[in-house]
Design a protein around this motif. Structure first.
Motif, PDB file in Angstrom:
ATOM      1  N   PRO A 631       0.829  -1.220   0.000  1.00 32.82           N
ATOM      2  CA  PRO A 631       0.000   0.000   0.000  1.00 32.82           C
ATOM      3  C   PRO A 631       0.855   1.259   0.000  1.00 32.82           C
ATOM      4  N   HIS A 632       0.302   2.300  -0.616  1.00 33.48           N
ATOM      5  CA  HIS A 632       0.939   3.613  -0.644  1.00 33.48           C
ATOM      6  C   HIS A 632      -0.037   4.615  -0.027  1.00 33.48           C
ATOM      7  N   ILE A 633       0.438   5.325   0.977  1.00 38.34           N
ATOM      8  CA  ILE A 633      -0.434   6.285   1.678  1.00 38.34           C
ATOM      9  C   ILE A 633       0.108   7.714   1.566  1.00 38.34           C
ATOM     10  N   ARG A 634       1.019   7.964   0.636  1.00 39.62           N
ATOM     11  CA  ARG A 634       1.559   9.306   0.384  1.00 39.62           C
ATOM     12  C   ARG A 634       2.180   9.909   1.644  1.00 39.62           C
ATOM     13  N   LYS A 635       3.108   9.162   2.180  1.00 40.94           N
ATOM     14  CA  LYS A 635       3.736   9.590   3.442  1.00 40.94           C
ATOM     15  C   LYS A 635       4.571  10.849   3.258  1.00 40.94           C
ATOM     16  N   SER A 636       5.255  10.973   2.116  1.00 34.33           N
ATOM     17  CA  SER A 636       6.092  12.162   1.904  1.00 34.33           C
ATOM     18  C   SER A 636       5.240  13.422   1.822  1.00 34.33           C
TER      19      SER A 636
END
Length: 664
Positions: A631-636
């Motif tokens: 999963p990718h949660i746009r942490k940056s």
């Protein structure tokens, strides 16, 4: 196409031209054979001069009884090329049958001689007796005999067409080319006409001494005709394309000239001339702009041709790839064959996102018990105080993750960028399957930050190489006997693991762990590898309780590397940093790996823990399986916005479903 018949002027019969042209031979002028155009001028001028003298003599003899008639002669002029005209002798009144009398036969094979004017004329021999007999028959009222025709050699050249007709339609007339040039033409070009040519202009002498006709025409009209006749005889001029800025400026000009939203007829033409565009373009822009104003929309008069013109694309059926085995579509060439497109087309589709390249890795085989253990582990990672209303994962600040990894001195294959003229280095080794390497035991905890975002604890417990230091038994060219050498430990068992856990990991925890958390439970999470210690190992438990610490070992579910942050991303990150440095010995490798471990960003390490939370949430959604996408949660982005959470939440309904699944 057949052979084109020879051209004959109006007062010379085609019979004469057909009989004369094959037998004619071009005269010599200046030591060189004359061209077809020059030959026509020479023969016509010589024949006309000689015939004029003969007819003048005949008129004097017949002046008493002859009726004035109109003779067809060729009058040579010093101010023009040989012109075919009608010359009256004696009187302007004549009859129709008298106008049909023509010159006698001229022998075209006679060599022309020089007259007193310096010109050339051909010696014409004809039968005077026959001419007198014809005259007697005419005066006696008897039956008239037709005189023999004068045979004048005419050559099939565009010059004869130009000089013998006052107004011509030249098929060879092209833009900026002479009408005396090529005879190849198309049907629409043959319709183009020249302006009237003044045949009384003195012909110029060219470099070869010949004569050429001077034709003047309007070049601008020829250019206009070139554009008009490009469409097969129809007026089809390519219109100027107007960009968005020019169209808006054009509409503003029209708007300023309008009165109550209306324009006069001449105003659109003036604006069209001002911007050098077609009047229909101006009218179309004005109509579109008025429509936008009437509808209360922003004025948009830009061109609508974009993405609406040109050849339509043929979109291949990308879904056909789903029916092809994975092994048969691993390259662009294989996939392009199945889609029936070229490789370049498939590459453009890849750039646009219509197809995508993925990497598929082998994952551990999970049994039903493994799936249940994974679900139980994920439920244990939830904060007990947040269940059941708002399930939230724990911060995992009291967990230390340990695992082992091999680091090689170099890779078998390196991919890098180079200059065109740079030579590639030669890398050698004795056996590429036995590249020197060292195993490292890594321990990592979650970093901690204060309210200002400053790091108070980096979480780096240590990165310990499995090596031993021994003295050299004998001397060599590289070192003396007794020199301390570093030797990799190639066989790792429980005793080696226990020594490292008690002798290196626990002292590092005692030295680096935050003082405010001393006395709280600290979990060391490890996988189920055989050399790893049991959670109830007596020697380790005794050492873990010293110094006021309560350190315990926990084992993650079997076949679950996605539940350990080291396997989830940390090892790959520091190995990437290690590969950027060149190592030649194992000592250099240890230094490089330690440096990569210390240089790794604490912010990135903190993000890996959030990725672990997201993976546990996906495990719960898939019922304990590992067949999910990372999963990718746009942490940056969340970090830049200052809203990066410490813990991720989980759906309460999902948690209840997992609990019900486990209890079955």
């Amino acid at each position: 196409m057949g052979r084109r018949p020879a051209f004959c002027p109006p007062l010379l019969s085609n019979r004469c031209a057909r009989t004369a042209a094959p037998n004619s031979s071009p005269p010599i002028h200046g030591g060189k054979p004359c061209t077809a155009s020059e030959v026509s001028l020479v023969h016509l001028s010589a024949a006309a001069a000689h015939r004029r003298e003969e007819l003048a003599t005949e008129v004097e003899e017949e002046s008493d009884n002859a009726t004035p008639r109109l003779l067809s002669v060729l009058v040579p002029s010093s101010s023009s090329p040989s012109i075919h005209t009608r010359y009256p002798l004696g009187s302007t009144s004549h009859t129709s049958h008298q106008s049909q009398r023509e010159m006698g036969d001229i022998d075209p094979n006679v060599e022309p001689e020089q007259d007193y004017l310096g010109g050339q004329r051909e010696m014409v021999e004809w039968n005077v007796e026959n001419v007198q007999a014809d005259d007697d028959n005419s005066r006696g009222g008897g039956q008239r005999r037709k005189r023999k025709h004068v045979t004048i050699p005419l050559f099939r050249s565009p010059l004869s067409r130009l000089l013998l007709s006052p107004r011509i339609r030249s098929p060879s007339m092209q833009h900026r080319t002479s009408p005396l040039g090529s005879t190849s033409h198309t049907s629409h070009q043959s319709q183009r006409e020249m302006d009237y040519i003044d045949l009384n202009v003195e012909p110029e002498q060219d470099s070869q001494g010949g004569q050429r006709a001077m034709a003047e025409w309007n070049v601008e009209n020829v250019q206009a005709n070139d554009e008009n006749y490009q469409g097969g005889g129809q007026s089809r001029i390519k219109r100027k394309q107007v960009n968005a800025e020019q169209a808006r400026s054009l509409f503003d000009s029209l708007l300023a000239m309008s009165r109550n939203g209306k324009l006069k007829g001449h105003e659109t033409s003036e604006v069209a001339a001002l911007y050098s565009v077609h009047v229909r373009t101006v009218q179309r822009i004005w109509k579109r702009g008025k429509a936008c104003i009437d509808q209360g929309q922003p004025i948009d008069v830009s061109s609508r041709k974009r993405n609406r013109c040109g050849r339509k694309k043929k979109e291949p059926d990308v879904s056909a790839l789903s029916n092809v085995p994975i092994a048969a579509r691993q390259t662009l060439e294989d996939a392009s064959k199945h889609l029936n497109v070229s490789k370049s087309k498939l590459y453009r589709m890849l750039k646009k996102g219509e197809v995508k390249r993925v990497s598929n890795s082998l994952k551990p085989l999970l049994t039903d018990n493994n799936k249940k253990d994974r679900l139980n582990w994920c439920l244990r990672m939830l904060d007990p105080t947040s269940i059941p209303n708002d399930p939230t994962f724990q911060g995992l600040f009291n967990y230390i993750y340990i695992d082992e990894k091999w680091f090689n001195i170099t890779k078998k294959t390196l991919r890098y960028y180079t200059a065109p003229d740079e030579q590639q280095p030669i890398r050698t080794c004795k056996n590429k399957n036995y590249i020197p390497r060292i195993m490292f035991l890594t321990a990592l905890a979650r970093p901690r930050f204060d309210s200002s975002g400053n790091c108070t604890f980096d979480g780096r417990i240590g990165c310990f190489p499995y090596v031993t230091y021994v003295a050299a038994k004998r001397s060599s060219r590289n070192r003396l006997a007794g020199t301390i050498e570093m030797k990799p430990i190639l066989s790792i068992d429980k005793s080696v693991m226990r020594d490292f856990m008690i002798g290196k990991v626990l002292p590092a925890i005692h030295a680096k762990w935050p003082r405010e958390d001393i006395g709280k439970i600290i979990y060391i999470q490890q996988d189920n590898a055989t050399p790893h210690l049991s959670p109830s190992d007596k020697l380790f438990c005794e050492a873990a309780q010293q110094g006021g610490f309560d350190i315990r070992i926990v084992c993650q579910p079997a076949n679950s590397p996605d539940l350990n942050i080291l396997d989830l991303g940390f090892f790959n990150a520091i190995q990437s940093l290690q590969n950027k440095s060149t190592c030649r010995t194992t000592e250099e490798l240890v230094v490089v790996v330690d440096k990569a471990f210390e240089d790794y960003s604490v912010c990135k390490a903190n993000k890996i823990f959030l990725t672990l939370h997201a993976c546990m949430r996906e495990i719960m959604r898939t019922g304990g399986n590992n067949g999910y996408d990372l999963p990718h949660i746009r942490k940056s982005m969340l970090e830049r916005q200052g809203s990066l959470p410490l813990q991720l939440k989980c759906d309460a309904t999902l948690v209840n479903e997992v609990m019900a699944q486990i209890s079955v």
